[in-house]
Write an enzyme that holds these catalytic residues in place. Structure first.
Site, PDB file in Angstrom:
ATOM      1  N   ASP A 180      55.388  43.709  69.511  1.00  0.00           N
ATOM      2  CA  ASP A 180      55.280  44.851  68.541  1.00  0.00           C
ATOM      3  C   ASP A 180      56.787  45.654  68.604  1.00  0.00           C
ATOM      4  O   ASP A 180      56.693  46.346  69.477  1.00  0.00           O
ATOM      5  CB  ASP A 180      54.090  45.694  69.011  1.00  0.00           C
ATOM      6  CG  ASP A 180      53.680  46.811  67.977  1.00  0.00           C
ATOM      7  OD1 ASP A 180      54.710  47.544  67.431  1.00  0.00           O
ATOM      8  OD2 ASP A 180      52.674  46.760  67.365  1.00  0.00           O
ATOM      9  N   HIS A 181      57.356  45.570  67.644  1.00  0.00           N
ATOM     10  CA  HIS A 181      58.734  45.895  67.698  1.00  0.00           C
ATOM     11  C   HIS A 181      58.621  47.445  67.703  1.00  0.00           C
ATOM     12  O   HIS A 181      59.505  48.153  68.216  1.00  0.00           O
ATOM     13  CB  HIS A 181      59.577  45.481  66.648  1.00  0.00           C
ATOM     14  CG  HIS A 181      59.447  46.103  65.248  1.00  0.00           C
ATOM     15  ND1 HIS A 181      58.342  45.763  64.327  1.00  0.00           N
ATOM     16  CD2 HIS A 181      60.344  47.286  64.625  1.00  0.00           C
ATOM     17  CE1 HIS A 181      58.624  46.531  63.217  1.00  0.00           C
ATOM     18  NE2 HIS A 181      59.511  47.415  63.310  1.00  0.00           N
ATOM     19  N   HIS A 243      51.580  48.722  64.945  1.00  0.00           N
ATOM     20  CA  HIS A 243      52.157  49.674  65.090  1.00  0.00           C
ATOM     21  C   HIS A 243      51.599  51.101  65.244  1.00  0.00           C
ATOM     22  O   HIS A 243      52.020  51.704  66.401  1.00  0.00           O
ATOM     23  CB  HIS A 243      53.295  49.719  64.154  1.00  0.00           C
ATOM     24  CG  HIS A 243      54.022  48.497  63.495  1.00  0.00           C
ATOM     25  ND1 HIS A 243      54.367  47.501  64.739  1.00  0.00           N
ATOM     26  CD2 HIS A 243      54.560  48.011  62.536  1.00  0.00           C
ATOM     27  CE1 HIS A 243      55.017  46.515  64.150  1.00  0.00           C
ATOM     28  NE2 HIS A 243      54.911  46.738  62.745  1.00  0.00           N
TER      29      HIS A 243
HETATM   30  C1  BG6 Z   1      56.996  45.363  59.903  1.00  0.00           C
HETATM   31  C2  BG6 Z   1      56.059  45.339  58.677  1.00  0.00           C
HETATM   32  O1  BG6 Z   1      56.199  45.051  61.102  1.00  0.00           O
HETATM   33  O2  BG6 Z   1      57.528  46.643  60.042  1.00  0.00           O
HETATM   34  C3  BG6 Z   1      56.874  45.545  57.560  1.00  0.00           C
HETATM   35  O3  BG6 Z   1      55.662  43.995  58.467  1.00  0.00           O
HETATM   36  C4  BG6 Z   1      57.466  46.938  57.505  1.00  0.00           C
HETATM   37  O4  BG6 Z   1      56.212  45.762  56.174  1.00  0.00           O
HETATM   38  C5  BG6 Z   1      58.246  47.083  58.991  1.00  0.00           C
HETATM   39  O5  BG6 Z   1      58.314  47.153  56.644  1.00  0.00           O
HETATM   40  C6  BG6 Z   1      58.728  48.401  59.269  1.00  0.00           C
HETATM   41  O6  BG6 Z   1      59.406  48.517  60.322  1.00  0.00           O
HETATM   42  P1  BG6 Z   1      60.441  49.765  60.621  1.00  0.00           P
HETATM   43  O7  BG6 Z   1      61.058  49.353  62.102  1.00  0.00           O
HETATM   44  O8  BG6 Z   1      61.644  49.482  59.601  1.00  0.00           O
HETATM   45  O9  BG6 Z   1      59.839  50.938  60.676  1.00  0.00           O
END
Ligand code: BG6
Length: 494
Positions: A180-181, A243
């Site tokens: 989960d980044h 997230h």
């Molecule tokens: C991803 C989603 O996991 O996270 C995308 O699939 C979203 O739709 C993205 O744009 C947002 O990530 P960050 O790191 O730019 O907030």
């Protein structure tokens, strides 16, 4: 600290994520000298490419590796670590792949440590896991074997459970790393440190002092080229189930007994399980709002509506905006409302957690603050990463009038250290066998348990409206009423 040799095998190597995130992150790690001494990447997919073509695509010609990262010589040196295997059609040649893996593993002199990164549609996770297992590649007899899986992890509770079961047939839970980044973001991790390393926050972190908690995750982008995927997912599955519930679990959790992965993950699961699941239609109707962006303007530029995007059904009711109000049923949070929203095509990109403290129980001074009356702690996850505290000060002059002042900390004010991106951090952690920032099976299932009834209600109850909102505004008007009284959403920069 030196990491043991590793062979990183990426399934889905010709895909978008490999080019946009994985290889640029590895390039950065290479530049920073963080990769193990014995290291190689084997890209695997069904595109017809050889090593050279793969290196060109993902390193030498990759527009996602900024010019500033390494010179041409460095890039070429890095590219040499990359290899490619064409898996052919679906009845692929895993025996051939196994041979290639053994050859590379011997070549780099790694002790047999391997990471299998699945950047492919979830429906083929289990197939890949079973084939790797058949080839003896999941066994840790000679070296560590880890499996990283990307989101979406399931489509609902049932599919997530069956995915977990499927993977656990071939790999031990301790070998499975669900990425989960958001957990790789420094400021998300900092939530733990802010809460548990300061004696000025934790004593107030409960229902006695907190009136409500507000979390906003806004993006100005639309669905871009991902209309096909997004239309069957929606904001709740795409952002909230993973997230945002991760962020929420860090805000809600009890102090872990230590910094170890299991201690932290145990508390996160407990936190997720204490969210009050919304089941009755009245609550679902009143406490969940979905919206969809219409054509509008972002930064002075006209942008199309969601239903006009490529890959999206012109009659789609999929939400690009979701706002929820819910409670956490435990001792710490009883009856404290949480308001959380996530959306695309908002005026700006921002993720923040706002802790609204209760007003002092006896007001002595007259408050002329522009803001509402409460003290606030604002944790800015992105951008302008930092922490802002709003508190009352005396207006200079006669009498005792109070206005809000800010104590504002920006991460960027810290030494000019190179902050690792989320994928860099997470890849390194996986190489080191640290699963703290990866989601455990029960965590993912607990998150789905909360989300599932909302999704069911939205898709099955006939009367759920998807409110339209123009691109470039802070969502549908109806969502404003979710936060009662004089409070309303905090719209950063508005
Ligand atoms: C991803 C989603 O996991 O996270 C995308 O699939 C979203 O739709 C993205 O744009 C947002 O990530 P960050 O790191 O730019 O907030």
């Amino acid at each position: 600290n030196a990491i043991d040799g590793q062979l990183l095998v990426i399934f889905g190597a010709s895909g978008d994520l490999t080019e946009r995130k994985l290889i640029p992150s590895l390039m950065n790690l290479f530049q920073g000298g963080h990769l193990p001494e014995s290291f190689a990447v084997l890209g695997v997919s069904r595109s017809d490419m050889d090593d050279e073509a793969f290196r060109k695509k993902v390193v030498l010609d990759n527009p996602h590796i900024p010019e500033t990262v390494g010179n041409h010589g460095h890039r070429k040196e890095f590219a040499k670590l990359l290899h490619y295997y064409d898996l052919g059609s679906y009845e692929e040649d895993y025996a051939g792949l196994n041979e290639r893996i053994a050859e590379l593993d011997n070549g780099i002199g790694s002790p047999g440590n391997m990471i299998f990164y699945l950047s492919v549609p979830p429906r083929i996770y289990e197939t890949i896991a079973s084939r790797l297992h058949d080839q003896g590649l999941s066994s840790e007899e000679s070296g560590t074997r880890r499996l990283i899986v990307e989101k979406p992890f399931g489509y609902d509770l049932e599919s997530a459970r069956s995915l977990n079961k499927g993977l656990q047939r071939y790999f031990q839970e301790s070998q499975i790393y669900r990425i989960d980044h958001y957990l790789g973001k420094e400021t998300v991790q900092n939530l733990l440190v802010t809460r548990f390393s300061n004696s000025i926050f934790e004593p107030l972190w409960n229902r006695n002092y907190i009136r409500h908690v507000e979390i906003t995750n806004a993006e100005s982008v639309g669905v871009g080229k991902r209309g096909g995927y997004y239309d069957s997912a929606g904001a709740l599955r795409d952002m909230f189930q993973n997230h945002l519930l991760q962020i929420i679990s860090l805000v809600v959790m009890e102090p872990p007994i230590g910094p170890e992965a299991e201690a932290i993950r145990n508390e996160k699961v407990k936190a997720l399980k204490s969210l009050r699941i919304m089941r009755d239609p009245e609550t679902l109707y009143a406490h969940t709002i979905r919206g969809q962006y219409l054509a509008g303007e972002i930064d002075g530029e006209a942008v199309p509506g969601y239903r006009e995007e490529a890959g999206v059904d012109p009659d789609s009711t999929t939400e690009t905006y979701a706002a929820l109000k819910f409670y956490v049923d435990n001792w710490r949070w009883a009856e404290v409302p949480f308001y959380v929203r996530t959306a695309k095509r908002m005026p700006t990109k921002v993720t923040e957690v706002v802790i609204h403290f209760k007003s002092p129980h006896h007001q002595i001074f007259r408050d002329i603050g522009m803001d509402s009356k409460d003290n606030k702690l604002i944790i800015r996850i992105q951008p302008n990463e930092g922490i802002l505290i709003k508190f009352g000060v005396k207006v200079p002059g006669q009498g005792f009038q109070v206005e809000r002042a800010n104590l504002d900390f920006y991460y960027s004010d810290l030494a000019d250290q190179n902050i690792m991106t989320a994928y860099e951090r997470l890849l390194l952690d996986a190489m080191q066998g640290d699963a703290t920032l990866y989601a455990r099976a029960d965590e993912v299932e607990a998150a789905w348990e909360f989300v599932d009834p909302i999704l069911k209600y939205w898709s099955e109850a006939g009367d759920v409206v998807t409110y339209g909102y123009s691109a470039g505004v802070w969502g549908p008007k109806n969502a404003d009423d979710l936060i009662e009284g004089a409070y309303g959403w905090r719209n950063p920069g508005a």
